[in-house]
Structures are given as C-alpha cells and as structure tokens.
Design an enzyme around this catalytic site. Structure first.
Site, PDB file in Angstrom:
ATOM      1  N   GLU A  69       0.731  -1.179   0.063  1.00  0.00           N
ATOM      2  CA  GLU A  69      -0.048  -0.089   0.006  1.00  0.00           C
ATOM      3  C   GLU A  69       0.918   1.243  -0.305  1.00  0.00           C
ATOM      4  O   GLU A  69       1.672   1.526   0.581  1.00  0.00           O
ATOM      5  CB  GLU A  69      -0.811  -0.065   1.266  1.00  0.00           C
ATOM      6  CG  GLU A  69      -2.207   0.470   1.001  1.00  0.00           C
ATOM      7  CD  GLU A  69      -3.040   0.088  -0.118  1.00  0.00           C
ATOM      8  OE1 GLU A  69      -3.417  -1.144   0.330  1.00  0.00           O
ATOM      9  OE2 GLU A  69      -3.436   0.898  -1.100  1.00  0.00           O
ATOM     10  N   ASP A 119      -2.403  -0.451 -11.703  1.00  0.00           N
ATOM     11  CA  ASP A 119      -3.672  -0.751 -12.246  1.00  0.00           C
ATOM     12  C   ASP A 119      -3.837  -1.102 -13.696  1.00  0.00           C
ATOM     13  O   ASP A 119      -4.292  -2.483 -14.002  1.00  0.00           O
ATOM     14  CB  ASP A 119      -4.688   0.289 -12.212  1.00  0.00           C
ATOM     15  CG  ASP A 119      -4.772   1.091 -10.744  1.00  0.00           C
ATOM     16  OD1 ASP A 119      -4.470   0.074 -10.023  1.00  0.00           O
ATOM     17  OD2 ASP A 119      -5.440   2.100 -10.652  1.00  0.00           O
TER      18      ASP A 119
HETATM   19 MG    MG Z   1      -8.777   4.431 -11.478  1.00  0.00          MG
END
Ligand code: MG
Ligand code: ADP
Length: 381
Positions: A32, A169
């Site tokens: 994180e 991502d």
């Molecule tokens: Mg996004």
C-alpha cells in the site's frame, strides 16, 4: 459480456462491430502506497470486467458510448480532449497512434459495457483503458503484447486524462492470470506470477472520506521530501524511497522528523512485507501471509495514517473472529478492506457485519473475490 456490448454498438451506430476485448478490475493484496515510491505491489485481477467492442469511424473521429449512461461522445481525438470519460478513450487512441497501432485514417467507434463499479477503488478506469486499447489494436491488426497495452493505457490516464496514477492498475488489468497474483516491481517494471487460490472477501465500507485526493497528494509530497533529505544526508544516489535498505532503518529514523519519518518507515517496511509476502504465497503459507496483512494494516493506520474508523472496525472484527489476515486496500481513507479467510467463513462474515452495524447502524457490502484473468480478446459477432 460481449453480447451486451455488441448490442449497444449495433443500436448506437447501426452497424456491426469488428473487434472486441475485455479487461478486469483489480484488488491489491499487499503493498500500500509503495507503487509511487518505486516499490512492489501484489494485485489480483477480479471477476468484474469491462468489455469494449470497436469498429471504424470517419477519419480522425472518435465516437464512444457506454452502458454507464450519458450521451454518445463525438470528438476529434487529436483536438483538445473534453472532460469526462471520453478523455480516457481519446487518450488511448492518441497513444495507439504514437505506437502505430491505429487503423488507417484513425477513426474509431467504441461501445463499452462494464460490471466494475466506478470509483469504488477497484480500478474501473484501467479496465476501460486496457480493454479499449486491446480491442482497437486488434481492429488495426497490430501485435501489441500485454506490457505494451499496459503502457498505452497508463500513459492515456497519466498524460492525457491527467491522473497522477502508478502503473499497477493497467499492468494487472493487462497481465493478470486466473489463480495468480502479480508481483510487480514498480521501479523496474519486473513482474512475477504468484499462485493465489485462497478465499478472499472484499468488504466495502461504503464511505470515501473527502480528504482522499488531497491527503494522497500530501503523502506523495511527504515521500518526496523524505527522499530529498535522505539524499543530502546519507545516500546521494537514492532515487526511490522504497530502495532504502531495510537494515538501515535506524539511520533513516535518525535523519528524519515526524510526520515524514513515519511515512518513510511505512514505505520501507511495506516494501519488505510485500516481497516477503509474495515468497510466502508461492510456498502456500497463507497463515504467515495473513499475519503480514495485519501488519500492513497497522502500519497504514499508525504510520501512514491512511486508514479510517470504518476500515479499522472491519479489520479488528475479522481478526477477533479468526480470519487469517485483513487490511485496507486501494489507498485507504475509507473504501474497502480485504479479508483472507481460512476456516469459519460464516462466523467471520457475521462478526464483521455485527461489529459494523453496532458502530455505524448499517451493513457493509461483502463479496467474494477470485483471482481472475487479465485482458483478453472477445468475439465481436
Ligand atoms: Mg482508476
Ligand atoms: P476507479 O478506482 O474506479 O478507477 P477512477 O476515478 O480512477 O476510479 O476512474 C473512474 C472514471 O473512469 C469514471 O469517472 C469514468 O470517467 C471512467 N470510467 C470507468 N469505467 C467506465 C465505463 N464503464 N464507462 C464510462 N466511463 C468509465
């Protein structure tokens, strides 16, 4: 599902699409706030996906429609990109153009359907950019590999939409593999597939504290300040905070003052936990991995100060009910937590619900998460 996207394309443009692809959302198991510090992350692709079906349009024109609603977007993608979701797709076309992977004339029509919830921290934006990039490359007959697709999608979001995002991502959306997590080193972009078949729950607290974006930028500034100071005092060649050697933590603590010291200690500790966690997972040591998840949450809460009471309630209740591990995921300040379940799943779910209802008077949304496939071509007809 491709047929819903195909039907949307037909209905909107009156012709059949020529190529299609889909890409998933993601959940990060551990790591994180390490991505923008040049450290490792360990995400899985989830079952929820975005499907993009595409066909040719007039030269230079982008026409796009989404099942999420709103009018059809029509724009010249070489002109200034408008605000809104069309900019993500326009950014993808610009990057594909730079990679010589657009069809002749550069006109593209896109229809998008999705079951990835938007803005819930599951990365609907990368599911959109990666699925679109893959479908359009397919339409152009261009052979781009997963990393190249991820690169196109990342630059679309970072350079054209203007989101200061990490590479996680888009990389997991492009390279995810069923039954695996992906260890991604964000500085070198090295990747490794790690088997992951455990029971995992996603607990959405249904809160997103307003300070999230502001606080995230503040943390980034603090991490940059830490690097600057450590460079001057101790290690001139330091580029990434995550590269600070864990065995030199005492020196780091002496050189920095709070709150910057706490932020830096989190990043260095989380980096070590993530790499060690990937090793444990590949050896099937779920219990030890779960313990690292709890440590990660504690570090986020105390040192990085990116938790929220709702997330702490979930993690605490999961731990007391005997879950193997639990932690916030997706940056924190509200949003979702993940819970690694061994035995006694029902008891754990009930305990989380009970604790949450007692504290906030409502139930959190709890769902299963399975490590699923990354981007793939779909049938366009
Ligand atoms: Mg996004
Ligand atoms: P997330 O955590 O879901 O990625 P972001 O703020 O990064 O949240 O991205 C959400 C944005 O991505 C939306 O506001 C929208 O512009 C775009 N987007 C994502 N999925 C879709 C979709 N299926 N249709 C249209 N736009 C989408």
């Amino acid at each position: 599902m491709p047929h819903a996207a195909i039907a949307l394309f037909q209905k909107t443009f009156g012709v059949a699409p020529r190529a299609a692809a889909s890409a998933p959302g993601r959940v990060n198991l551990i790591g994180e706030h390490t991505d923008y510090n040049g450290g490792p992350v360990l995400p899985i692709a989830i079952a929820e996906r975005t499907t993009a079906v595409v066909g040719a349009a007039e030269d230079g024109l982008l026409e796009a429609v989404s099942s999420n609603g709103g009018a059809v977007v029509r724009m010249g993608w070489q002109e200034e990109l408008p605000a809104g979701w069309g900019a993500y797709v326009g950014g993808v076309l610009r990057e594909l153009w730079a990679a010589e992977a657009l069809p002749p004339g550069g006109g593209v029509r896109v229809a998008v359907t999705s079951d990835v919830p938007v803005g819930a921290g599951l990365s609907s934006s990368a599911a959109l950019t990666v699925s679109t990039a893959k479908a359009v490359a397919e339409l152009a007959g261009a052979k781009l590999n997963g990393r190249q697709i991820a690169g196109v999608a990342f630059r679309a979001e970072q350079d054209h939409v203007g989101v200061r995002c990490g590479v996680m991502d888009q990389t997991i959306a492009a390279l995810g593999k069923t039954g695996h997590a992906l260890l991604l080193e964000c500085a070198s972009l090295e990747v490794k597939q790690i088997p992951f078949r455990a029971r995992l729950l996603l607990v959405n607290t249904g809160t997103r504290h307003d300070l999230a974006t502001g606080a995230l930028n503040e943390r980034r500034v603090e991490c940059e300040a830490a690097v600057k100071q450590l460079k001057i005092e101790l290690l001139p060649e330091l580029v990434w905070l995550a590269s600070w050697p864990a065995e030199w933590l005492p020196r780091l603590k002496r050189a920095l003052k709070d709150p910057i010291r706490s932020r830096a200690v989190h990043v260095v500790g989380e980096t070590a936990r993530t790499r060690f966690g990937a090793q444990l997972l590949s050896q099937g040591k779920l219990k030890a991995f779960g313990a690292l998840m709890y440590e990660s949450h504690e570090s986020c809460r105390r040192l990085y100060q990116c938790s929220a009471p709702e997330l702490d309630t979930v993690v605490h209740a999961a731990k007391r009910a005997g879950a193997l591990g639990a932690r916030l995921t997706g940056a924190g300040w509200g949003g979702a937590a993940i819970v690694l379940v061994g035995k006694g799943e029902k008891k754990i779910v009930d305990a989380i619900k009970r604790a949450f209802v007692k504290a906030y008077g409502r139930e959190p949304a709890i769902s299963d998460v399975k490590a699923s496939a990354g981007a793939r071509p779909e049938k366009a007809g």
